[in-house]
Enzyme design. Structure first.
Site, PDB file in Angstrom:
ATOM      1  N   SER A   1       0.861  -1.191   0.000  1.00 60.26           N
ATOM      2  CA  SER A   1       0.000   0.000   0.000  1.00 60.26           C
ATOM      3  C   SER A   1       0.891   1.232   0.000  1.00 60.26           C
ATOM      4  CB  SER A   1      -0.875   0.010   1.254  1.00 60.26           C
ATOM      5  OG  SER A   1      -1.506   1.268   1.392  1.00 60.26           O
TER       6      SER A   1
ATOM      7  N   TYR B   1      -1.145  -0.344  10.346  1.00 62.26           N
ATOM      8  CA  TYR B   1      -1.320  -0.705   8.936  1.00 62.26           C
ATOM      9  C   TYR B   1      -0.137  -0.192   8.107  1.00 62.26           C
ATOM     10  CZ  TYR B   1      -3.480  -0.948   4.278  1.00 62.26           C
ATOM     11  OH  TYR B   1      -3.749  -1.212   2.967  1.00 62.26           O
TER      12      TYR B   1
HETATM   13  P1  NAP Z   1     -11.225  -6.033   1.605  1.00 61.43           P
HETATM   14  O1  NAP Z   1     -12.343  -5.645   0.702  1.00 61.43           O
HETATM   15  O2  NAP Z   1     -11.325  -5.701   3.057  1.00 61.43           O
HETATM   16  O3  NAP Z   1     -11.006  -7.631   1.466  1.00 61.43           O
HETATM   17  C1  NAP Z   1     -10.073  -8.269   2.283  1.00 61.43           C
HETATM   18  C2  NAP Z   1      -9.998  -9.735   1.904  1.00 61.43           C
HETATM   19  O4  NAP Z   1      -9.062 -10.383   2.749  1.00 61.43           O
HETATM   20  C3  NAP Z   1     -11.326 -10.464   2.064  1.00 61.43           C
HETATM   21  O5  NAP Z   1     -11.440 -11.437   1.051  1.00 61.43           O
HETATM   22  C4  NAP Z   1     -11.182 -11.133   3.435  1.00 61.43           C
HETATM   23  O6  NAP Z   1     -12.032 -12.288   3.471  1.00 61.43           O
HETATM   24  C5  NAP Z   1      -9.689 -11.489   3.410  1.00 61.43           C
HETATM   25  N1  NAP Z   1      -9.072 -11.619   4.727  1.00 61.43           N
HETATM   26  C6  NAP Z   1      -9.033 -10.685   5.722  1.00 61.43           C
HETATM   27  N2  NAP Z   1      -8.408 -11.183   6.794  1.00 61.43           N
HETATM   28  C7  NAP Z   1      -8.037 -12.460   6.477  1.00 61.43           C
HETATM   29  C8  NAP Z   1      -7.358 -13.479   7.177  1.00 61.43           C
HETATM   30  N3  NAP Z   1      -6.935 -13.313   8.440  1.00 61.43           N
HETATM   31  N4  NAP Z   1      -7.143 -14.663   6.548  1.00 61.43           N
HETATM   32  C9  NAP Z   1      -7.569 -14.861   5.282  1.00 61.43           C
HETATM   33  N5  NAP Z   1      -8.225 -13.919   4.568  1.00 61.43           N
HETATM   34  C10 NAP Z   1      -8.451 -12.730   5.165  1.00 61.43           C
HETATM   35  O7  NAP Z   1      -9.834  -5.458   1.098  1.00 61.43           O
HETATM   36  P2  NAP Z   1      -9.431  -4.713  -0.283  1.00 61.43           P
HETATM   37  O8  NAP Z   1      -9.751  -3.289  -0.158  1.00 61.43           O
HETATM   38  O9  NAP Z   1      -9.890  -5.508  -1.446  1.00 61.43           O
HETATM   39  O10 NAP Z   1      -7.825  -4.820  -0.145  1.00 61.43           O
HETATM   40  C11 NAP Z   1      -7.108  -5.943  -0.591  1.00 61.43           C
HETATM   41  C12 NAP Z   1      -5.624  -5.681  -0.346  1.00 61.43           C
HETATM   42  O11 NAP Z   1      -5.238  -4.461  -0.973  1.00 61.43           O
HETATM   43  C13 NAP Z   1      -5.273  -5.528   1.133  1.00 61.43           C
HETATM   44  O12 NAP Z   1      -4.001  -6.094   1.375  1.00 61.43           O
HETATM   45  C14 NAP Z   1      -5.216  -4.029   1.321  1.00 61.43           C
HETATM   46  O13 NAP Z   1      -4.389  -3.649   2.396  1.00 61.43           O
HETATM   47  C15 NAP Z   1      -4.639  -3.599  -0.019  1.00 61.43           C
HETATM   48  N6  NAP Z   1      -4.933  -2.195  -0.360  1.00 61.43           N
HETATM   49  C16 NAP Z   1      -6.220  -1.782  -0.565  1.00 61.43           C
HETATM   50  C17 NAP Z   1      -6.462  -0.457  -0.919  1.00 61.43           C
HETATM   51  C18 NAP Z   1      -7.849   0.063  -1.166  1.00 61.43           C
HETATM   52  O14 NAP Z   1      -8.001   1.275  -1.419  1.00 61.43           O
HETATM   53  N7  NAP Z   1      -8.877  -0.766  -1.159  1.00 61.43           N
HETATM   54  C19 NAP Z   1      -5.381   0.439  -1.035  1.00 61.43           C
HETATM   55  C20 NAP Z   1      -4.088  -0.020  -0.824  1.00 61.43           C
HETATM   56  C21 NAP Z   1      -3.873  -1.347  -0.494  1.00 61.43           C
HETATM   57  P3  NAP Z   1     -12.545 -12.977   4.850  1.00 61.43           P
HETATM   58  O15 NAP Z   1     -13.027 -11.862   5.723  1.00 61.43           O
HETATM   59  O16 NAP Z   1     -13.610 -13.934   4.420  1.00 61.43           O
HETATM   60  O17 NAP Z   1     -11.361 -13.681   5.411  1.00 61.43           O
END
Ligand code: NAP
Length: 253
Positions: free
Chosen positions: A139, A152
């Site tokens: 990120s 984070y």
């Molecule tokens: P999200 O919508 O919150 O989805 C998170 C995913 O991770 C879900 O499938 C969740 O499923 C799974 N997860 C969470 N904790 C887990 C665990 N302990 N074991 C296994 N699975 C787990 O997140 P997102 O926004 O798509 O982000 C995805 C990645 O991109 C993350 O690493 C985030 O930090 C990074 N990121 C996102 C953004 C943004 O703007 N969205 C920006 C920069 C970086 P379950 O709850 O079913 O386990």
């Protein structure tokens, strides 16, 4: 699955960016495995996207090494080997640092930093079978700062360092890289971060020098490129819409 077919595992594939990465890899010809804690959500993803076919569903918590070992055994049984691992599962919550307990800090680090380590180490033998590649999802918070999400930011910064260490240790057989998104408009981000407010979304978009927020597809395209880039190892690719225009002086624009 044909013997020559490439295989990929995406963690956190039950929604958001991970769901789209999985679909993107399937469209590129990979046989895909989807991992997250909620089996029901993974089944929902598989039925939503016909291109995922009979994708392997692995219900596991990235923080629990016994669950990840079980997932690796299931993946080996189905695919025999792994070509691409995408460590996408991650999460956080907002809290001012002065109110964040040490346990809260540890929980965030466990998901974003310990999880990718546990998964990478456990799947390494399967990645080594044909020479594979790991893409960690970082990120810009790990590069810049993360006020009210100090754990984070620290965990994502650590992930970059881990990427480089593992790239050095596991190359040339297994490459390890990082794709680091900026603000990405997932359905969850739209609701939680921007409270479904078009004004707030537009204001956030205006901070990007490309004039828009990112999409999960933007990240997925970078992941696919990283997975195939055979002369790239230990690198970070920022998918963040360019510099924040608020850091540019009026005179400069
Ligand atoms: P999200 O919508 O919150 O989805 C998170 C995913 O991770 C879900 O499938 C969740 O499923 C799974 N997860 C969470 N904790 C887990 C665990 N302990 N074991 C296994 N699975 C787990 O997140 P997102 O926004 O798509 O982000 C995805 C990645 O991109 C993350 O690493 C985030 O930090 C990074 N990121 C996102 C953004 C943004 O703007 N969205 C920006 C920069 C970086 P379950 O709850 O079913 O386990």
């Amino acid at each position: 699955m044909q013997k020559t077919q490439q295989t990929a595992l995406v963690t956190g594939a039950s929604q958001g960016i991970g769901e789209v990465i999985a679909v993107h890899l399937a469209r590129a010809g990979f046989a895909v495995a989807l991992l997250a804690r909620s089996e029901a959500k993974l089944v929902g993803v598989r039925s939503r996207w016909p291109e995922l076919g009979d994708a392997l569903i692995l219900s596991a918590d990235v923080r629990q090494s016994d669950q990840i070992e079980r997932a690796a055994a299931l993946l080996e049984e189905r695919f025999g080997h792994l070509d691409v691992l995408v460590n996408n599962a991650g999460g956080s919550f907002q809290a001012p640092a002065r109110q964040l307990s040490p346990n809260g800090f540890l929980q965030v680090v466990a998901i974003n930093l310990v999880g990718p380590f546990v998964v990478s180490r456990t799947f390494l033998p399967l990645l080594e079978k044909r020479g594979g590649s790991i893409v960690n999802i970082g990120s810009t918070a790990g590069r810049d700062m993360a006020p009210n999400m100090v754990a984070y930011g620290a965990s994502k910064a650590g992930l970059v360092n881990m990427t480089r260490s593992l790239a050095a240790e596991w190359g040339p057989t297994v490459r390890v890289n990082c794709v680091a998104p900026g603000p990405i408009l997932t359905p969850a981000a739209r609701q939680v971060l921007y409270e479904d407010d078009p004004g707030r979304i537009a204001a956030a978009a205006e901070t990007r020098s490309v004039g828009r927020l990112g999409t999960p597809e933007d990240v997925a395209e970078a992941v696919l490129w990283m997975a195939r880039a055979s002369y790239v190892n230990g690198s970070v690719l920022y998918v963040d819409g360019g510099p924040d225009v608020r850091s540019v002086t009026q005179a400069g624009r």
